[in-house]
Design an enzyme around this catalytic site. Structure first.
Site, PDB file in Angstrom:
ATOM      1  N   CYS A 117       0.818  -1.213   0.000  1.00 29.36           N
ATOM      2  CA  CYS A 117       0.000   0.000   0.000  1.00 29.36           C
ATOM      3  C   CYS A 117       0.849   1.258   0.000  1.00 29.36           C
ATOM      4  CB  CYS A 117      -0.943  -0.009   1.206  1.00 29.36           C
ATOM      5  SG  CYS A 117      -1.971   1.466   1.307  1.00 29.36           S
TER       6      CYS A 117
ATOM      7  N   CYS B 245      -1.669   1.830  -2.916  1.00 30.73           N
ATOM      8  CA  CYS B 245      -2.637   2.917  -2.797  1.00 30.73           C
ATOM      9  C   CYS B 245      -2.031   4.293  -2.626  1.00 30.73           C
ATOM     10  CB  CYS B 245      -3.631   2.631  -1.671  1.00 30.73           C
ATOM     11  SG  CYS B 245      -3.196   1.333  -0.545  1.00 30.73           S
TER      12      CYS B 245
ATOM     13  N   TYR C 241     -10.247  -2.912 -10.566  1.00 30.84           N
ATOM     14  CA  TYR C 241     -10.028  -1.524 -10.147  1.00 30.84           C
ATOM     15  C   TYR C 241      -8.605  -1.046 -10.426  1.00 30.84           C
ATOM     16  CZ  TYR C 241      -7.697  -3.092  -5.828  1.00 30.84           C
ATOM     17  OH  TYR C 241      -6.822  -3.654  -4.921  1.00 30.84           O
TER      18      TYR C 241
ATOM     19  N   GLU D 149      -8.100   2.248 -12.685  1.00 35.12           N
ATOM     20  CA  GLU D 149      -7.493   3.437 -12.083  1.00 35.12           C
ATOM     21  C   GLU D 149      -6.302   3.921 -12.903  1.00 35.12           C
ATOM     22  OE1 GLU D 149      -8.604   2.702  -7.375  1.00 35.12           O
ATOM     23  OE2 GLU D 149      -6.752   1.882  -8.187  1.00 35.12           O
TER      24      GLU D 149
ATOM     25  N   HIS E  74     -26.428  22.192   1.590  1.00 37.80           N
ATOM     26  CA  HIS E  74     -26.703  22.746   0.263  1.00 37.80           C
ATOM     27  C   HIS E  74     -25.794  23.934  -0.023  1.00 37.80           C
ATOM     28  CE1 HIS E  74     -29.210  23.517  -3.237  1.00 37.80           C
ATOM     29  NE2 HIS E  74     -29.201  24.798  -2.911  1.00 37.80           N
TER      30      HIS E  74
ATOM     31  N   GLU F 241     -25.776  15.997  -0.638  1.00 35.52           N
ATOM     32  CA  GLU F 241     -27.138  16.133  -0.106  1.00 35.52           C
ATOM     33  C   GLU F 241     -28.134  15.237  -0.833  1.00 35.52           C
ATOM     34  OE1 GLU F 241     -29.242  19.866  -0.885  1.00 35.52           O
ATOM     35  OE2 GLU F 241     -27.720  20.351  -2.398  1.00 35.52           O
TER      36      GLU F 241
END
Length: 458
Positions: A42, A47, A176, A180, A434, A439
């Site tokens: 990682c 990552c 993935y 990516e 907002h 939201e």
């Protein structure tokens, strides 16, 4: 018998380091061996450096959109060598932190390979070391596909050795990691050819997310060659040619194979310790992560249960508490939020629609829109998709999925709600912030469709 250590951890990645450090904090005498680099995949070739490259790639799109918001900007080019130098310096800094964390906790560290002599004895760089308890946390490794010429292509680790940008990059794989890097290199300036076997990317993810991502990849100019299996890779002059089964070929300057990973158990001599592996090569463990040898445990990607760094870290911490902290516990594998750093990114937690519908009737709430960041620009294809899956009987939110800007950041909070078992009504009575995209998760009132009725009837 007196052992050299109460606990010895094989592997200095995130899970192993956490387990070792917490165990030492509980008073255990702990040793840990790492043969390659502290922090594991990682931090060093996974990552962390990947996310730095994702961040770099985002600036290209922002610069393109700036004119719509009144900015007069000129992009003069991208220097991969400059990014690589800065990225590698940051990776080295973080890797060093792992070593210092262990030293500060009183853990004895070995920069060496460890393998089993028997269930309590290890060969650590030629030194014989004994331990009462042993934890295997060696992670996984990228696998090169078995096809002629595969050695001409890169694996994911090799991406971080590149100092120049390939003009044409062929990425093989629909998971993935492949997606990516396809998005990163397309944004940085390569022309990406993406080859995968299925009809949609990201097998195992929610279908609406898969469909939306496929459209987003098209909008970026990534050429998708779907339903194709690679047959062979050949060098032809100054370029590579990837031949496909059934005919046809794709040409490029470099090829990245991102077709899978496997548990990194080679050379551990597990049979000497009585540690069994599954048919897929992962170390076999029970619910407490104990192997078939009663004094040996395995955590992280080497168990191939849920291959995520935070999951390995959580399991390592829980195991240390269980073994030495007098507080037995397990880390839950349910409702683990995760992200895919494509462009746009994906965040997800809980069940997919297909998995939820197989258990009974569910209500689906779906929203798709152009977020404010892109409303004034001419950049195409930057849609956001949000989805909630709700159990009709209990009204609990069983799954939440998002493709769009800041999906990973948003999903961390939504993950708390899903893990806590909150209902759709709990979401509905939460006031939205907002104006934000987030939201939408608390303002979706109209059911899009229902699913799983046949399963309920049966």
């Amino acid at each position: 018998m007196a052992y050299d250590f109460d606990l010895f951890v094989i592997g200095g990645g995130s899970g192993g380091v956490r387990c070792a450090r917490i165990a030492a904090g509980h008073g255990a005498r702990v040793g840990v061996a790492e043969e390659r680099f502290w922090g594991g995949t990682c931090v060093n070739v996974g990552c962390v450096p990947k996310k730095l490259m994702v961040n770099a790639a985002e600036y290209a799109g922002w610069a393109e959109e700036a004119a719509g918001f009144g900015w007069d900007m000129e992009v003069r080019g991208f220097d991969l060598a400059k990014l690589a130098a800065a990225r590698d310096a940051e990776v080295a800094r973080l890797s060093g932190i792992y070593g210092r964390l262990l030293a500060n906790a009183g853990v004895t560290s070995f920069d060496a390979r460890a393998s089993f002599i028997d269930a309590h004895t290890l060969d650590v760089g030629g030194r014989r070391v004994t331990a009462e308890k042993i934890v295997i946390a060696v992670g996984g490794r990228a696998v090169r596909p078995e096809l002629p010429g595969a050695e001409l292509g890169m694996l994911s680790d090799d991406v971080f050795t590149l100092k120049t940008l390939p003009k044409r990059l062929i990425v093989v794989g629909g998971g993935y990691i492949a997606l990516e890097f396809a998005c990163v290199f397309q944004a940085l300036g390569s022309q990406v050819e993406l080859v995968y076997r299925a009809d949609m990317p990201l097998r195992g993810f929610d279908q609406d997310i898969r469909v939306a991502l496929k459209a987003a990849l098209d909008a970026q100019g990534i050429h998708q060659h779907v339903g194709h299996h690679p047959a062979r890779l050949d060098r032809q002059g100054d370029h590579l040619r990837l031949s496909l089964l059934g005919g046809g070929a794709v040409e490029g300057d470099a090829v990245l194979f991102a077709t899978g990973r496997e548990p990194n158990t080679q050379g551990l001599h597990l049979d000497a310790a009585g540690v069994a592996c599954t048919a897929g090569g992962a170390i076999e463990v029970d619910e407490d992560h104990r192997t078939t040898a009663p004094n040996i445990w395995a955590i992280g990607d080497v168990t191939d249960k849920l291959n995520l760094t935070p999951m390995a870290t959580a399991v390592g911490h829980a195991l240390a508490d269980t073994l030495f902290g007098k507080t037995p516990r397990r880390a839950s594998y349910l409702n683990v939020p995760t992200a895919v750093f494509t462009s746009p990114p994906i965040g997800t937690v809980g069940l997919t629609e297909a998995d939820a519908a197989a258990c009974g009737p569910v209500d689906i709430y779906l929203a798709s829109f152009t977020p404010m960041r892109h409303t004034l620009s001419q950049r195409q294809g930057r849609k956001t998709l949000m989805k909630l899956i709700v159990c009709q009987e209990t009204r609990k939110v069983l799954g939440a999925h998002m493709l769009g800007e800041d999906a990973a950041e948003i999903m961390q909070g939504i993950g708390i709600a899903v893990a806590a078992g909150l209902t759709k009504e709990d979401f509905d009575r939460t006031i939205g912030i907002h104006p934000t995209a987030a939201e939408e998760f608390v303002t979706m009132r109209t059911r899009t469709r229902e699913a799983g009725l046949r399963a309920a009837a049966e």
